[in-house]
Scaffold this motif. Structure first.
Motif, short mmCIF file in Angstrom:
data_model
loop_
_atom_site.label_atom_id
_atom_site.label_comp_id
_atom_site.label_asym_id
_atom_site.label_seq_id
_atom_site.Cartn_x
_atom_site.Cartn_y
_atom_site.Cartn_z
N ASP A 1 48.00 69.91 90.22
CA ASP A 1 47.52 70.34 91.47
C ASP A 1 46.44 69.29 92.29
O ASP A 1 46.43 69.29 93.68
CB ASP A 1 46.60 71.57 90.89
N GLU A 2 46.17 68.58 91.34
CA GLU A 2 45.30 67.41 92.05
C GLU A 2 45.95 66.46 92.99
O GLU A 2 45.68 66.02 93.95
CB GLU A 2 44.63 66.68 91.02
N VAL B 1 41.95 55.14 87.56
CA VAL B 1 42.39 54.82 86.11
C VAL B 1 41.92 53.49 85.77
O VAL B 1 42.28 52.35 86.43
CB VAL B 1 43.77 55.07 86.09
N ILE B 2 40.90 53.28 84.83
CA ILE B 2 40.22 52.28 84.71
C ILE B 2 40.55 51.87 83.09
O ILE B 2 40.58 52.61 82.08
CB ILE B 2 38.78 52.43 84.88
N GLU B 3 40.90 50.62 82.91
CA GLU B 3 41.38 50.12 81.50
C GLU B 3 39.82 49.45 80.87
O GLU B 3 39.25 48.35 81.63
CB GLU B 3 42.45 49.18 81.55
N VAL B 4 39.66 49.69 79.69
CA VAL B 4 38.40 49.08 79.02
C VAL B 4 38.98 48.30 77.71
O VAL B 4 39.58 48.90 77.11
CB VAL B 4 37.21 50.04 78.90
N ASP C 1 34.72 61.57 86.82
CA ASP C 1 36.00 62.20 87.01
C ASP C 1 36.97 61.13 86.78
O ASP C 1 38.41 61.54 86.69
CB ASP C 1 36.19 62.43 88.57
N ASP C 2 36.77 60.07 86.63
CA ASP C 2 37.77 58.93 86.14
C ASP C 2 38.47 59.00 84.81
O ASP C 2 37.96 59.63 83.95
CB ASP C 2 37.06 57.70 86.31
N MET C 3 39.65 58.37 84.77
CA MET C 3 40.45 58.59 83.52
C MET C 3 40.33 57.03 83.08
O MET C 3 40.53 56.07 83.68
CB MET C 3 42.01 58.97 83.94
#
Length: 283
Positions: free
Chosen positions: A29-30, A237-240, A269-271
């Motif tokens: 839906d997003e 979408v952020i990688e740590v 809200d980020d993944m």
């Protein structure tokens, strides 16, 4: 004249590789809502046309609610022309499911077609051809453009530089590409550029980085063109990456992850994709 370039929206993706059933439905839906928000941005900013360079939908399995939401949005924004080529994931499901194709939705097939937008002093042409297995070779040979126009060409699937260079010295000002899910823009020749807009939203943790669409601004008096990426995704979408060498408890590892993430611009809200590296005791 403002024109937006987007691609690889992949509406109705299953998304079951990265999310459970509830989160996958929410994320689907997003994706639709981000497309609708982009069209609202276009309407609010006097955008003349939206280029959809392939893979608007992910498969032929399309919910009626999703199909109608996109179709209604296009019809309601009749002052904007939507130029749509089907990508390798698109099928006939979207267009065939419509009761009628909106007048402002311009489609293409496997031979070159050109539409013209009248400007104040300069005309803008939108040309495209849907690439299939049987028309990949020499696909640029029968493309003819007028030097005095501002020429935009749309394609989906030219993923290597050799194939892109086929369009060099063809009087192209902007080559709008789809298929690669990250933004990339380079010079095509002395006159024009080629550009992948990337996808509007990341669908998984293999698509880290900034996502959105490209805004093209054409001076209708002298033909000057500028373009820029507009970050627009609801969730980044952020990688740590955390080196947990020598840490002996989950608490220590979580503390290390939080420390490594603290220097990044992360919203609620980020993944987040966490990659643990290093060596620690098996015990």
């Amino acid at each position: 004249m403002k024109i937006l370039h987007c691609a690889d929206v992949h509406l109705e993706s299953k998304l079951n590789k990265n999310f459970d059933r509830i989160k996958a439905r929410e994320r689907r839906d997003e994706l639709i809502n981000t497309f609708l928000r982009m069209v609202k941005y276009a309407a609010d900013n006097n955008v003349r046309a939206i280029l959809i360079a392939g893979d608007l939908f992910d498969s032929e399995d399309i919910r009626a609610t999703a199909r109608n939401a996109v179709a209604d949005c296009i019809m309601e924004n009749y002052n904007i022309d939507f130029f749509y080529i089907r990508g390798n994931h698109d099928s006939d499901g979207f267009l065939e499911g419509l009761k009628e194709v909106p007048d402002n939705l311009k489609t293409f097939d496997d031979s070159w077609s050109t539409y013209e937008i009248k400007g104040k002093k300069i005309n803008v042409t939108i040309s495209a051809k849907e690439l299939k297995n049987d028309n990949l070779e020499g696909t640029s040979d029968d493309l003819w453009l007028e030097e005095e126009d501002i020429n935009i060409v749309m394609l989906h699937g030219q993923e290597n530089e050799r194939a892109i260079r086929e369009y060099k010295d063809k009087c192209i000002d902007y080559l709008a590409l789809g298929h690669i899910h990250s933004y990339c823009c380079e010079r095509l020749d002395a006159r024009g550029v080629w550009c992948y807009s990337g996808c509007l939203e990341a669908r998984g943790f293999d698509e880290c980085g900034i996502h959105g669409f490209v805004e093209i601004d054409i001076d209708e008096n002298n033909g000057d063109i500028t373009h820029k990426l507009i970050p627009f995704a609801k969730r980044a979408v952020i990688e740590v990456v955390s080196d947990v060498s020598g840490l002996e408890s989950t608490y220590e590892m979580i503390s290390k992850i939080k420390k490594d993430a603290s220097g990044l611009s992360v919203k609620s809200d980020d993944m987040i994709k966490v990659v643990l590296t290093g060596d620690t005791s098996m015990e």
